[in-house]
Design an enzyme around this catalytic site. Structure first.
Site, PDB file in Angstrom:
ATOM      1  N   CYS A 115       5.473  -2.156  -3.574  1.00  0.00           N
ATOM      2  CA  CYS A 115       5.521  -2.291  -2.109  1.00  0.00           C
ATOM      3  C   CYS A 115       6.916  -2.055  -1.541  1.00  0.00           C
ATOM      4  O   CYS A 115       7.066  -1.691  -0.379  1.00  0.00           O
ATOM      5  CB  CYS A 115       4.997  -3.662  -1.679  1.00  0.00           C
ATOM      6  N   HIS A 262       6.798  -3.660   5.834  1.00  0.00           N
ATOM      7  CA  HIS A 262       5.752  -3.215   4.920  1.00  0.00           C
ATOM      8  C   HIS A 262       4.450  -3.870   5.343  1.00  0.00           C
ATOM      9  O   HIS A 262       4.394  -5.072   5.618  1.00  0.00           O
ATOM     10  CB  HIS A 262       6.106  -3.618   3.490  1.00  0.00           C
ATOM     11  N   ASN A 292      -3.243  -2.130   3.162  1.00  0.00           N
ATOM     12  CA  ASN A 292      -1.948  -2.095   2.492  1.00  0.00           C
ATOM     13  C   ASN A 292      -1.895  -0.837   1.628  1.00  0.00           C
ATOM     14  O   ASN A 292      -2.615  -0.728   0.643  1.00  0.00           O
ATOM     15  CB  ASN A 292      -1.784  -3.354   1.630  1.00  0.00           C
TER      16      ASN A 292
END
Length: 335
Positions: A115, A262, A292
């Site tokens: 991530c 993020h 995501n």
């Protein structure tokens, strides 16, 4: 030393939209449950036969970014490719992009920071340009999550969160001297590596052993996540690394024109917004549409924000990420 700036942005997501209701047909879940915990309404998944892969999507996003930077593929001096889901175990996606885009023999570096991957990748590009080594670097974040998720009730806590997509940025030497990347800040804390991980296949636990074990629970080739533990650490580290970046440039939270975090979980973004006392117009979220997308989430969101006119010349843009490793980081940009 030189300074660097982002001169082109692009993103690509598959056409196949997967809603929460679609997932409820595969596992014991529902739209209300998913939205309450994550804020996600839908995501994009590669559809078998649509021709997409991690590297193919990367090329599509990169082509747009290069056009906007007014550069040709052979103007690129280096590729930095962030992903946790390469098309192959090895080689990495960077060389695939180099080959697909018919580039000259430039270096291709793959970043495996999940991530936080795009933040790390931008930092790498920034350093190469600052030293004068390279002039134009293609930075990519691309993920094919749907190819490796457990779409049963057993895997629902993880599988409802993730989507596929790619984003790209061209980072170039700042010839004008105005604006650009002010600083980057990177961290890791490996003691928590098992809280968000995918442990196999690995060289210590390879395919024949997994097949022989025939596991029905705790299957090592599916990702695992301690959601509450990750959430608690994320909200702390996000705030810390944003403040670190601002302090390094003698800036304050009030100076932020737009924060692009993020897209891990809408609840995390909302918590950080509240903690920093930012207005709605100072934070950009698109996890509701895409889920995501790990290393792709920040470049996709950054591109969308720019396309929507949310980012203007002179704006202070802050990028921040937290994820598996644990790793986290921030980038402070004067647009």
């Amino acid at each position: 030393m030189y300074t660097s700036k982002i001169t082109g942005l692009g993103y690509y997501v598959p056409e196949n939209v997967v809603t929460n209701d679609d997932l409820s047909k595969l596992m014991d879940t529902n739209d209300a449950w998913i939205q309450e915990r994550t804020g996600i309404k839908e995501r994009r998944h590669i559809k078998k036969g649509d021709g997409n892969s991690t590297s193919v999507m990367a090329v599509k996003a990169s082509t747009i970014a290069l056009e906007r930077a007014k550069l040709a593929p052979n103007d690129i001096d280096m590729i930095v490719f962030a992903t946790l889901s390469p098309d192959m175990y090895f080689p990495g996606g960077g060389v695939e992009v180099q080959e697909m885009m018919n580039m000259r023999t430039v270096p291709a570096l793959d970043v495996r920071n999940q991530c936080s991957g795009f933040i790390y990748a931008i930092s790498v590009a920034d350093q190469f340009i600052k030293t004068g080594m390279y002039k134009n670097i293609l930075v990519i974040g691309s993920e094919n999550h749907s190819g490796g998720l457990d779409f049963t009730t057993r895997g629902r806590n993880v599988s409802v969160i993730f989507g596929d997509g790619s984003g790209a940025a061209v980072v170039s030497r700042n010839e004008s001297g105005k604006g650009g990347i002010l600083s980057t800040h990177l961290h890791s804390e490996g003691q928590h590596k098992n809280e968000l991980s995918l442990k196999g296949p690995s060289t210590e636990h390879w395919v024949p052993q997994i097949i022989a074990e025939n596991p029905t629970e705790d299957i090592p080739y599916y990702p695992v996540m301690n959601g509450q533990f990750v959430f608690k650490h994320a909200i702390v580290r996000f705030a810390e690394v944003i403040k670190e970046g601002l302090d390094a440039n003698n800036l304050k939270v009030e100076d932020i024109d737009i924060l692009i975090p993020h897209q891990a979980n809408l609840r995390i973004s909302q918590f950080i917004q509240h903690k920093l006392k930012l207005r709605d117009d100072q934070v950009f979220n698109n996890i509701q549409k895409y889920g995501n997308t790990t290393a792709a989430s920040i470049p996709i969101a950054l591109t969308e924000a720019w396309e929507e006119g949310r980012i203007k010349e002179g704006d202070l843009v802050v990028l921040a990420a937290f994820g598996s490793g644990f790793t986290w980081g921030s980038v402070i940009i004067r647009w």
